[in-house]
Scaffold this motif. Structure first.
Motif, mmCIF file in Angstrom:
data_model
loop_
_atom_site.group_PDB
_atom_site.id
_atom_site.type_symbol
_atom_site.label_atom_id
_atom_site.label_comp_id
_atom_site.label_asym_id
_atom_site.label_seq_id
_atom_site.Cartn_x
_atom_site.Cartn_y
_atom_site.Cartn_z
ATOM 1 N N SER A 110 31.113 30.235 11.580
ATOM 2 C CA SER A 110 32.315 29.443 10.891
ATOM 3 C C SER A 110 30.420 29.181 9.580
ATOM 4 O O SER A 110 29.813 28.540 9.401
ATOM 5 C CB SER A 110 31.913 28.332 10.692
ATOM 6 O OG SER A 110 32.844 26.593 10.066
ATOM 7 N N TYR A 224 33.911 29.934 16.437
ATOM 8 C CA TYR A 224 33.582 29.019 14.886
ATOM 9 C C TYR A 224 34.147 27.399 14.766
ATOM 10 O O TYR A 224 35.007 26.996 15.230
ATOM 11 C CB TYR A 224 34.980 29.946 14.576
ATOM 12 C CG TYR A 224 35.578 30.046 12.835
ATOM 13 C CD1 TYR A 224 34.637 31.525 12.092
ATOM 14 C CD2 TYR A 224 36.013 29.273 12.249
ATOM 15 C CE1 TYR A 224 34.806 31.226 10.566
ATOM 16 C CE2 TYR A 224 36.165 28.794 10.776
ATOM 17 C CZ TYR A 224 35.938 30.263 10.096
ATOM 18 O OH TYR A 224 36.005 29.441 8.737
ATOM 19 N N CYS A 225 33.834 27.192 14.154
ATOM 20 C CA CYS A 225 33.190 25.463 13.691
ATOM 21 C C CYS A 225 33.766 25.174 14.877
ATOM 22 O O CYS A 225 32.366 24.778 16.028
ATOM 23 C CB CYS A 225 34.993 25.258 13.022
ATOM 24 S SG CYS A 225 34.558 23.435 12.785
#
Length: 327
Positions: A110, A224-225
């Motif tokens: 991310s 991702y994040c």
């Protein structure tokens, strides 16, 4: 010599006029039609020089946030800083990114150069192929995300992590101002609209990444994040991770897993990650994403949507798009 001129500290580099003007150019991309951006640009040099003077004199304070909701597809509460503050946050991001990014694991996707949703999805697809010996044997995937992630980030924990990479007192004082400019609850929360929030979130979750890689020793892990996937050939191993992960997040980062978003599935059943479902020998668009795409398709966004479909088996959806646009 850094940032286009001689600087004496990290703070000097952040607030230098070359860095502030670069931050402006980066910030304004795709925003030239915005009224507030146009107003700031009309007296650009005056605004940048004034911001520089306030930072130099120690009189700078962040302005209040504008609050609104967006649906993308779920409803999100966005807090948008003023243009002046967002230019500064871009300047902070530009300098701090290089300091911290090199310490992040490879499989954090991310808000990083050369990463993103497609790279993250392709990496998980690669994990699944390796774990299943190209889909010839069984494997499993544990997929989780964090409950109310941005709202739950603890300012003191985050600040202590920032101090591991930054010792300059003026820079730390400026970061304190940025953190204090927004709270979802007492001492917690980052605004979704700030570019600094993306970097701070990666700093925060890097502690978790290091734990998963070095303590749990998970080989096939990607994040991702606050969404993450761990692939393993053993279902029991992945089951054992859930409690350990929950305990680490709670004790070290004051975070909790979303109880309704813990998924442990056979790889062959299809693994839903970052908008695509990875299946044996093929990848398809998530049904919700497909339905939203067909509902919103226009000639203006056709190329963008077909670009998304190029990363999966999407010829049939392309035909549906063409049929809609021809009506």
């Amino acid at each position: 010599m850094r940032g286009g001129g001689y600087v004496h500290s990290l703070f000097d580099e952040i607030i230098s006029l070359p860095n502030l003007f670069r931050a402006w150019r980066t910030f304004r991309r795709g925003k030239t039609r915005k009224t507030d951006v146009g107003r700031f640009e009309f007296t650009l040099e005056d605004n940048i020089f004034k911001l520089h003077r306030e930072l130099l004199s120690g009189t700078y304070t962040p302005e209040s946030y504008a609050s609104f909701y967006v649906k993308d597809p779920k409803l999100r509460h966005i807090h948008k800083a003023s243009v002046r503050d967002r230019v500064l946050y871009q300047a902070v991001f530009a300098v701090l990114y290089g300091i911290f990014d090199e310490h992040f694991i490879f499989d954090s996707y991310s808000s990083r150069n050369g990463k993103g949703t497609h790279a993250g999805n392709e990496r998980v697809e690669d994990f699944l192929r390796k774990a299943t010996a190209n889909w010839t044997r069984g494997a499993y995937a544990l997929k989780c995300d964090v409950r109310k992630f941005f709202d739950s980030i603890d300012h003191e924990i985050l600040f202590s992590l920032i101090q591991n990479g930054v010792s300059d007192k003026k820079t730390l004082a400026l970061i304190r101002l940025v953190l204090k400019s927004f709270e979802k609850s007492s001492g917690k929360g980052l605004p979704l609209g700030n570019v600094t929030s993306q970097l701070f979130a990666n700093m925060y979750m890097n502690e978790f990444d290091q734990y998963v890689k070095h303590e749990l020793k998970a080989v096939w892990y990607a994040r991702y994040c606050d969404d993450f996937v761990i692939v393993n050939q053993s279902k029991e191993t992945l089951k054992s991770y859930i409690l350990k992960i929950r305990e680490f997040l709670l004790q070290k980062l004051v975070l909790d897993l979303h109880p309704n978003k813990i998924s442990l599935r056979k790889a062959r059943q299809g693994i839903d990650f970052l908008g695509y479902v990875i299946l044996p020998h093929r990848k398809v668009l998530r049904i919700k994403t497909k339905n939203r795409m067909l509902k919103k398709i226009t000639e203006e966004n056709e190329a963008s949507y077909k670009g998304i479909l190029s990363h999966c088996k999407g010829k049939r959806i392309e035909r549906e798009i063409d049929a809609i646009l021809q009506k």
